[in-house]
Write an enzyme that holds these catalytic residues in place. Structure first.
Site, PDB file in Angstrom:
ATOM      1  N   GLY A 155       0.802  -1.234   0.000  1.00  0.00           N
ATOM      2  CA  GLY A 155       0.000   0.000   0.000  1.00  0.00           C
ATOM      3  C   GLY A 155       0.823   1.267   0.000  1.00  0.00           C
ATOM      4  O   GLY A 155       0.459   2.244   0.668  1.00  0.00           O
ATOM      5  N   SER A 156       1.915   1.285  -0.763  1.00  0.00           N
ATOM      6  CA  SER A 156       2.800   2.453  -0.717  1.00  0.00           C
ATOM      7  C   SER A 156       2.111   3.718  -1.248  1.00  0.00           C
ATOM      8  O   SER A 156       2.343   4.809  -0.724  1.00  0.00           O
ATOM      9  CB  SER A 156       4.103   2.194  -1.470  1.00  0.00           C
ATOM     10  OG  SER A 156       3.845   1.662  -2.734  1.00  0.00           O
ATOM     11  N   ALA A 181      -0.155   5.036   1.482  1.00  0.00           N
ATOM     12  CA  ALA A 181       0.642   5.536   2.607  1.00  0.00           C
ATOM     13  C   ALA A 181       1.281   6.879   2.242  1.00  0.00           C
ATOM     14  O   ALA A 181       1.326   7.797   3.073  1.00  0.00           O
ATOM     15  CB  ALA A 181       1.703   4.514   3.003  1.00  0.00           C
ATOM     16  N   ASP A 231      -6.677   0.493   3.008  1.00  0.00           N
ATOM     17  CA  ASP A 231      -5.237   0.745   3.077  1.00  0.00           C
ATOM     18  C   ASP A 231      -4.951   2.134   3.649  1.00  0.00           C
ATOM     19  O   ASP A 231      -3.995   2.338   4.405  1.00  0.00           O
ATOM     20  CB  ASP A 231      -4.584   0.566   1.694  1.00  0.00           C
ATOM     21  CG  ASP A 231      -5.436   1.118   0.557  1.00  0.00           C
ATOM     22  OD1 ASP A 231      -6.508   1.711   0.827  1.00  0.00           O
ATOM     23  OD2 ASP A 231      -5.040   0.960  -0.605  1.00  0.00           O
TER      24      ASP A 231
HETATM   25  O1  PMV Z   1      -4.305  -5.396  -3.727  1.00  0.00           O
HETATM   26  P1  PMV Z   1      -4.441  -4.728  -2.418  1.00  0.00           P
HETATM   27  O2  PMV Z   1      -3.493  -5.273  -1.370  1.00  0.00           O
HETATM   28  O3  PMV Z   1      -4.383  -3.266  -2.494  1.00  0.00           O
HETATM   29  O4  PMV Z   1      -5.872  -5.119  -1.826  1.00  0.00           O
HETATM   30  C1  PMV Z   1      -7.042  -4.869  -2.552  1.00  0.00           C
HETATM   31  C2  PMV Z   1      -8.224  -5.258  -1.730  1.00  0.00           C
HETATM   32  C3  PMV Z   1      -9.560  -5.060  -2.426  1.00  0.00           C
HETATM   33  O5  PMV Z   1     -10.572  -5.398  -1.492  1.00  0.00           O
HETATM   34  C4  PMV Z   1      -9.693  -5.974  -3.628  1.00  0.00           C
HETATM   35  C5  PMV Z   1      -9.746  -3.620  -2.879  1.00  0.00           C
HETATM   36  C6  PMV Z   1     -10.034  -2.637  -1.782  1.00  0.00           C
HETATM   37  O6  PMV Z   1      -9.759  -1.438  -1.996  1.00  0.00           O
HETATM   38  O7  PMV Z   1     -10.563  -2.997  -0.726  1.00  0.00           O
END
Ligand code: PMV
Length: 338
Positions: free
Chosen positions: A124-125, A128, A169
C-alpha cells in the site's frame, strides 16, 4: 500565535489485508493490519509556487511543475497520488494556502519520499504516501484535521486517482494496529491485539488491483445473486474472525482463513502460484492460509502455531514464494525526527 515550521518528516506503516478483500468494496467489513515497514515523507513549504517531488522508490526524481498546474497534463504514475493529495488539500483548505503566502515561506511544496519496503509487495505504498502528504500539510499549515478528516481527504484522493477501492489501506496507514473496517470508512474500529502469529509469503507476481476489482465486477454482472451471496458470506466470516482475534483463537482463525480463501477462489482471484504457496503452508502445519489483497499475485498470509513457524516458512519457500519478515501492530501515521 503558533509558530509553524516549514518542513516536517512523517511516516506511515504499510498494510496487509487479513480478511474480507473484494467484499469490502461492496459494503462489507474487512480486517486489515498495519505492518512495521514504513513509508517516510519529508514535506517542505517553498517560497516559490512550484511542486517538486522526489520518490526514487517509484522511479520519480526531480519532478517539478507550477502549483497552478497540479493535476493537469501527463503525470507520471509514481507522482499521481502525492500530486493529487496536495491539490485536494489546498482545494479543501484554500485559507491555508493564503496563510502560507502570508507567511515568509511562500506557497510551493516539495515532497521527498522513501520507502522501507518495495512497492512490489502490495503493502500500500501509494495510499501511505497520500496519507503522509496530507498529514504533513495539516501539521505544517495548522489546518484542524483529525484522523477521520485526514482519512476522508486521503480516501477522496485515492479514489480520484484509481477510481476504485474501499479505503482500507488508507485507514491502516493512518490508524495503524489491527482494524475492523467497513467500506469508505463507515466504521473504523481498532481491535485490541498485541500479537498475531502470522507468516507472510510474497509470490513475486504483480497484478493490478483495479484490474482485478473490475474482473470481479464483471463476474458479479453475470451472476449477480451468486456473487452477492459470496460477499455476504465473506462479511459474516469477517465478524467471526473479529471475535476469534479478540479471543486469540488462532485455530479457528485459521479455519476461517481457509474458508475465506475458498470464496476468493470462487471469485476467480486465487491464482496458481498463490494457491501453491497457500497449500504448502497448510501442509507444513499452518492453522490456515489465504491470499492477502486483490489476489493473483502479491502476498499470502498463514496463521501458524509457534512450533511450526520454520516448517511453514520452508513450505512457502519450496512453493517458490519469498517469506517477508514483518512485525504486525505497527503504529499509524506519526511525526519523525528530521
Ligand atoms: O491489492 P491490495 O493489497 O491493495 O488489496 C485490494 C483489496 C480489495 O478489497 C480488492 C480492494 C479494496 O480497496 O478494498
Amino acid at each position: 500565535m503558533k509558530q509553524f515550521n516549514n518542513s516536517i518528516t512523517v511516516s506511515a506503516p504499510g498494510k496487509l489485508m487479513l480478511f474480507g478483500e473484494h467484499a469490502v468494496v461492496y459494503g462489507r467489513p474487512c480486517i486489515v493490519i498495519a505492518v512495521d515497514q514504513r513509508i517516510r515523507a519529508k514535506v517542505e513549504l517553498l517560497d516559490t509556487p512550484v511542486f517538486q517531488l522526489d520518490a526514487p522508490d517509484v522511479k520519480v526524481t526531480n519532478y517539478k511543475k507550477p502549483m497552478a498546474d497540479l493535476g493537469n497534463g501527463e503525470i507520471p504514475k509514481g507522482a499521481k497520488f502525492v500530486e493529487m493529495a496536495i491539490k485536494k488539500f489546498f482545494n479543501r483548505h484554500p485559507e491555508r494556502s493564503r496563510t502560507i503566502r502570508h507567511r515568509a515561506h511562500g506557497q510551493g511544496v516539495k515532497v521527498t519520499t522513501a520507502s522501507e519496503f518495495s512497492s512490489k509487495f502490495g503493502f500500500g505504498s501509494s495510499s501511505a504516501a497520500t496519507v503522509c502528504t496530507i498529514y504533513a500539510l495539516t501539521e505544517l499549515t495548522g489546518a484542524k484535521l483529525d484522523k477521520k478528516d485526514i482519512f476522508d481527504l486521503s480516501y477522496k484522493t485515492v479514489l480520484n486517482v484509481q477510481k476504485k477501492g474501499s479505503g482500507f489501506d488508507v485507514a491502516a496507514a493512518i490508524y495503524g494496529g489491527t482494524l475492523y473496517f467497513v467500506t469508505g470508512g463507515k466504521k473504523i474500529i481498532s481491535l485490541p491485539v498485541n500479537h498475531l502469529p502470522i507468516i507472510i509469503g510474497y509470490s513475486g507476481i504483480k497484478f493490478d488491483t483495479v484490474r482485478l476489482i473490475n474482473q470481479v465486477a464483471e463476474k458479479a454482472k453475470k451472476y449477480p445473486k451468486l456473487i452477492d451471496n459470496i460477499y455476504s458470506s465473506i462479511g459474516k466470516l469477517v465478524e467471526q474472525a473479529r471475535q476469534a482475534i479478540l479471543k486469540s483463537d488462532y485455530v479457528y482463525l485459521g479455519k476461517l482463513m481457509n474458508i475465506n480463501e475458498g470464496y476468493l477462489a470462487a471469485l476467480g482471484v486465487e491464482g496458481k502460484k498463490l494457491a501453491d504457496m497457500i497449500y504448502a503452508a497448510r501442509k507444513a502445519g499452518a492453522y490456515g492460509a489465504k491470499l492477502s489483497g486483490a489476489g493473483m499475485g502479491d502476498c499470502m498470509v498463514a496463521v501458524t502455531p509457534k512450533h511450526k513457524t520454520q516448517a511453514v516458512k520452508n513450505g512457502i519457500t519450496s512453493a517458490g514464494g519469498e517469506v517477508i519478515d514483518v512485525k504486525t501492530q505497527a503504529e499509524g501515521i506519526r511525526i519523525e525526527p528530521d
